[in-house]
Design a protein around this motif. Structure first.
Motif, PDB file in Angstrom:
ATOM      1  N   THR A  18      37.693  36.235  41.577  1.00 14.31           N
ATOM      2  CA  THR A  18      38.208  35.678  40.319  1.00 14.31           C
ATOM      3  C   THR A  18      39.660  36.094  40.104  1.00 14.31           C
ATOM      4  O   THR A  18      40.513  35.258  39.792  1.00 14.31           O
ATOM      5  N   ILE A  19      39.945  37.371  40.300  1.00 17.03           N
ATOM      6  CA  ILE A  19      41.302  37.869  40.094  1.00 17.03           C
ATOM      7  C   ILE A  19      42.245  37.288  41.147  1.00 17.03           C
ATOM      8  O   ILE A  19      43.357  36.852  40.827  1.00 17.03           O
ATOM      9  N   ALA A  20      41.819  37.259  42.397  1.00 17.06           N
ATOM     10  CA  ALA A  20      42.669  36.721  43.462  1.00 17.06           C
ATOM     11  C   ALA A  20      43.003  35.247  43.210  1.00 17.06           C
ATOM     12  O   ALA A  20      44.162  34.834  43.351  1.00 17.06           O
ATOM     13  N   LYS A  21      42.013  34.469  42.821  1.00 16.77           N
ATOM     14  CA  LYS A  21      42.231  33.035  42.556  1.00 16.77           C
ATOM     15  C   LYS A  21      43.210  32.826  41.405  1.00 16.77           C
ATOM     16  O   LYS A  21      43.997  31.889  41.421  1.00 16.77           O
ATOM     17  N   GLU A  22      43.147  33.680  40.408  1.00 16.56           N
ATOM     18  CA  GLU A  22      44.072  33.569  39.271  1.00 16.56           C
ATOM     19  C   GLU A  22      45.452  34.086  39.642  1.00 16.56           C
ATOM     20  O   GLU A  22      46.465  33.489  39.275  1.00 16.56           O
ATOM     21  N   VAL A 109      42.837  48.111  43.099  1.00 19.21           N
ATOM     22  CA  VAL A 109      41.429  48.472  43.226  1.00 19.21           C
ATOM     23  C   VAL A 109      40.748  48.184  41.895  1.00 19.21           C
ATOM     24  O   VAL A 109      41.057  48.819  40.886  1.00 19.21           O
ATOM     25  N   LEU A 110      39.842  47.204  41.916  1.00 17.27           N
ATOM     26  CA  LEU A 110      39.063  46.876  40.724  1.00 17.27           C
ATOM     27  C   LEU A 110      37.870  47.818  40.704  1.00 17.27           C
ATOM     28  O   LEU A 110      37.067  47.843  41.639  1.00 17.27           O
ATOM     29  N   ASN A 111      37.763  48.593  39.643  1.00 17.00           N
ATOM     30  CA  ASN A 111      36.827  49.712  39.604  1.00 17.00           C
ATOM     31  C   ASN A 111      35.984  49.719  38.333  1.00 17.00           C
ATOM     32  O   ASN A 111      35.995  50.692  37.577  1.00 17.00           O
ATOM     33  N   PRO A 112      35.224  48.635  38.074  1.00 20.59           N
ATOM     34  CA  PRO A 112      34.359  48.662  36.894  1.00 20.59           C
ATOM     35  C   PRO A 112      33.173  49.591  37.125  1.00 20.59           C
ATOM     36  O   PRO A 112      32.879  49.985  38.260  1.00 20.59           O
ATOM     37  N   SER A 113      32.471  49.902  36.055  1.00 22.40           N
ATOM     38  CA  SER A 113      31.301  50.774  36.143  1.00 22.40           C
ATOM     39  C   SER A 113      30.183  50.092  36.942  1.00 22.40           C
ATOM     40  O   SER A 113      30.148  48.861  37.073  1.00 22.40           O
ATOM     41  N   ALA A 114      29.248  50.912  37.442  1.00 26.96           N
ATOM     42  CA  ALA A 114      28.092  50.379  38.170  1.00 26.96           C
ATOM     43  C   ALA A 114      27.260  49.463  37.266  1.00 26.96           C
ATOM     44  O   ALA A 114      26.726  48.446  37.725  1.00 26.96           O
ATOM     45  N   GLU A 115      27.186  49.783  35.982  1.00 25.10           N
ATOM     46  CA  GLU A 115      26.446  48.941  35.033  1.00 25.10           C
ATOM     47  C   GLU A 115      27.104  47.575  34.903  1.00 25.10           C
ATOM     48  O   GLU A 115      26.420  46.549  34.851  1.00 25.10           O
ATOM     49  N   THR A 116      28.439  47.557  34.864  1.00 29.11           N
ATOM     50  CA  THR A 116      29.162  46.294  34.787  1.00 29.11           C
ATOM     51  C   THR A 116      28.963  45.484  36.063  1.00 29.11           C
ATOM     52  O   THR A 116      28.771  44.267  36.010  1.00 29.11           O
ATOM     53  N   GLU A 149      45.084  55.226  46.241  1.00 23.09           N
ATOM     54  CA  GLU A 149      46.354  54.546  46.480  1.00 23.09           C
ATOM     55  C   GLU A 149      46.381  53.257  45.680  1.00 23.09           C
ATOM     56  O   GLU A 149      45.354  52.628  45.458  1.00 23.09           O
ATOM     57  N   GLY A 150      47.561  52.870  45.259  1.00 24.67           N
ATOM     58  CA  GLY A 150      47.710  51.621  44.539  1.00 24.67           C
ATOM     59  C   GLY A 150      47.323  51.737  43.071  1.00 24.67           C
ATOM     60  O   GLY A 150      47.247  52.815  42.496  1.00 24.67           O
ATOM     61  N   LEU A 151      47.075  50.587  42.487  1.00 25.94           N
ATOM     62  CA  LEU A 151      46.732  50.469  41.068  1.00 25.94           C
ATOM     63  C   LEU A 151      45.213  50.394  40.926  1.00 25.94           C
ATOM     64  O   LEU A 151      44.586  49.430  41.371  1.00 25.94           O
ATOM     65  N   TRP A 152      44.629  51.419  40.343  1.00 24.17           N
ATOM     66  CA  TRP A 152      43.189  51.448  40.090  1.00 24.17           C
ATOM     67  C   TRP A 152      42.947  51.022  38.642  1.00 24.17           C
ATOM     68  O   TRP A 152      43.536  51.592  37.719  1.00 24.17           O
ATOM     69  N   LEU A 153      42.084  50.039  38.473  1.00 23.97           N
ATOM     70  CA  LEU A 153      41.793  49.523  37.133  1.00 23.97           C
ATOM     71  C   LEU A 153      40.295  49.540  36.863  1.00 23.97           C
ATOM     72  O   LEU A 153      39.514  48.946  37.620  1.00 23.97           O
ATOM     73  N   ASP A 154      39.907  50.204  35.792  1.00 24.39           N
ATOM     74  CA  ASP A 154      38.531  50.098  35.327  1.00 24.39           C
ATOM     75  C   ASP A 154      38.472  48.808  34.523  1.00 24.39           C
ATOM     76  O   ASP A 154      38.938  48.742  33.382  1.00 24.39           O
ATOM     77  N   MET A 158      37.842  44.566  30.574  1.00 25.34           N
ATOM     78  CA  MET A 158      39.095  43.803  30.636  1.00 25.34           C
ATOM     79  C   MET A 158      38.799  42.338  30.918  1.00 25.34           C
ATOM     80  O   MET A 158      37.906  42.015  31.697  1.00 25.34           O
ATOM     81  N   SER A 159      39.566  41.464  30.294  1.00 31.60           N
ATOM     82  CA  SER A 159      39.472  40.045  30.615  1.00 31.60           C
ATOM     83  C   SER A 159      40.250  39.775  31.895  1.00 31.60           C
ATOM     84  O   SER A 159      41.041  40.615  32.348  1.00 31.60           O
ATOM     85  N   VAL A 160      40.062  38.608  32.473  1.00 24.29           N
ATOM     86  CA  VAL A 160      40.821  38.219  33.667  1.00 24.29           C
ATOM     87  C   VAL A 160      42.314  38.284  33.354  1.00 24.29           C
ATOM     88  O   VAL A 160      43.095  38.832  34.139  1.00 24.29           O
ATOM     89  N   GLU A 161      42.704  37.770  32.214  1.00 28.07           N
ATOM     90  CA  GLU A 161      44.121  37.776  31.831  1.00 28.07           C
ATOM     91  C   GLU A 161      44.660  39.202  31.689  1.00 28.07           C
ATOM     92  O   GLU A 161      45.788  39.492  32.099  1.00 28.07           O
ATOM     93  N   ASP A 162      43.855  40.097  31.131  1.00 27.46           N
ATOM     94  CA  ASP A 162      44.270  41.505  31.010  1.00 27.46           C
ATOM     95  C   ASP A 162      44.538  42.115  32.389  1.00 27.46           C
ATOM     96  O   ASP A 162      45.508  42.857  32.569  1.00 27.46           O
ATOM     97  N   VAL A 163      43.671  41.820  33.345  1.00 26.90           N
ATOM     98  CA  VAL A 163      43.821  42.362  34.695  1.00 26.90           C
ATOM     99  C   VAL A 163      45.082  41.796  35.347  1.00 26.90           C
ATOM    100  O   VAL A 163      45.885  42.545  35.925  1.00 26.90           O
ATOM    101  N   ILE A 164      45.285  40.494  35.228  1.00 27.14           N
ATOM    102  CA  ILE A 164      46.470  39.857  35.813  1.00 27.14           C
ATOM    103  C   ILE A 164      47.735  40.449  35.198  1.00 27.14           C
ATOM    104  O   ILE A 164      48.689  40.778  35.914  1.00 27.14           O
ATOM    105  N   GLU A 165      47.741  40.613  33.897  1.00 26.37           N
ATOM    106  CA  GLU A 165      48.917  41.202  33.224  1.00 26.37           C
ATOM    107  C   GLU A 165      49.185  42.620  33.714  1.00 26.37           C
ATOM    108  O   GLU A 165      50.333  42.998  33.942  1.00 26.37           O
TER     109      GLU A 165
END
Length: 171
Positions: A18-22, A109-116, A149-154, A158-165
């Protein structure tokens, strides 16, 4: 402006596709390289991918990564900003990012919780997790085995737009 390479990784159902496509839509000349596509090209004899990989599965996974890296280099060489999206954890992360280091990859690195991860997996047509392969397996491997390494995001909230921003703001 030179073509940039973005590497998007995380566990299954982290939102990589989803993030890559956006993200590729944000550039005038861009390409999306998804690692799964190369694995799906195997018509017969595909090894089972799961929490434990036998030697054939490991070979096929490395083949997929090698083909993806070759493809990335071709797109970058043709001046396409390229987003390579794949599950790269632990030694795979190190192998791929090291092999592409000369391209100065922008690692996300997209790093949401295991529950997510479990919730997202349950709400999509292709499910990857099961009672034998729980989301916490990849989530924990990402946390414990992957260099920071790089940008790690939980991205749990976050919405797709939040991640892209966040990605665009970082670079």
């Amino acid at each position: 402006m030179a073509a940039a390479l973005y590497i998007i990784t995380g566990a299954m159902a982290a939102g990589k596709s989803t993030i890559a496509k956006e993200l590729v839509q944000r550039f005038e000349k861009s390409a999306h390289v998804g690692g799964d596509a190369f694995l799906r090209m195997i018509a017969r004899g595909a090894a089972a991918m799961g929490p434990v990989l036998d030697s054939e599965a490991r070979l096929q996974l490395q083949l997929r990564q090698d083909i993806a890296m070759d493809t990335v280099r071709r797109f970058i060489g043709a001046s396409f900003t390229t987003v390579y999206q794949d599950i790269l954890i632990g030694t795979d992360f190190v192998r791929v990012t090291s092999a592409l280091a000369d391209l100065a990859p922008r690692i996300v690195v997209l790093n949401p919780s295991a529950e997510t991860l479990a919730e997202r997996d349950a709400n999509r047509p292709k499910t990857g997790y099961s009672e034998q392969f729980l989301p916490n397996v990849l989530a924990e491997a990402l946390q414990l085995e992957t260099p920071r390494e790089g940008l790690w995001l939980d991205t749990s909230n976050m919405s797709v737009e939040d991640v892209i921003e966040a990605i665009l703001k970082n670079w």
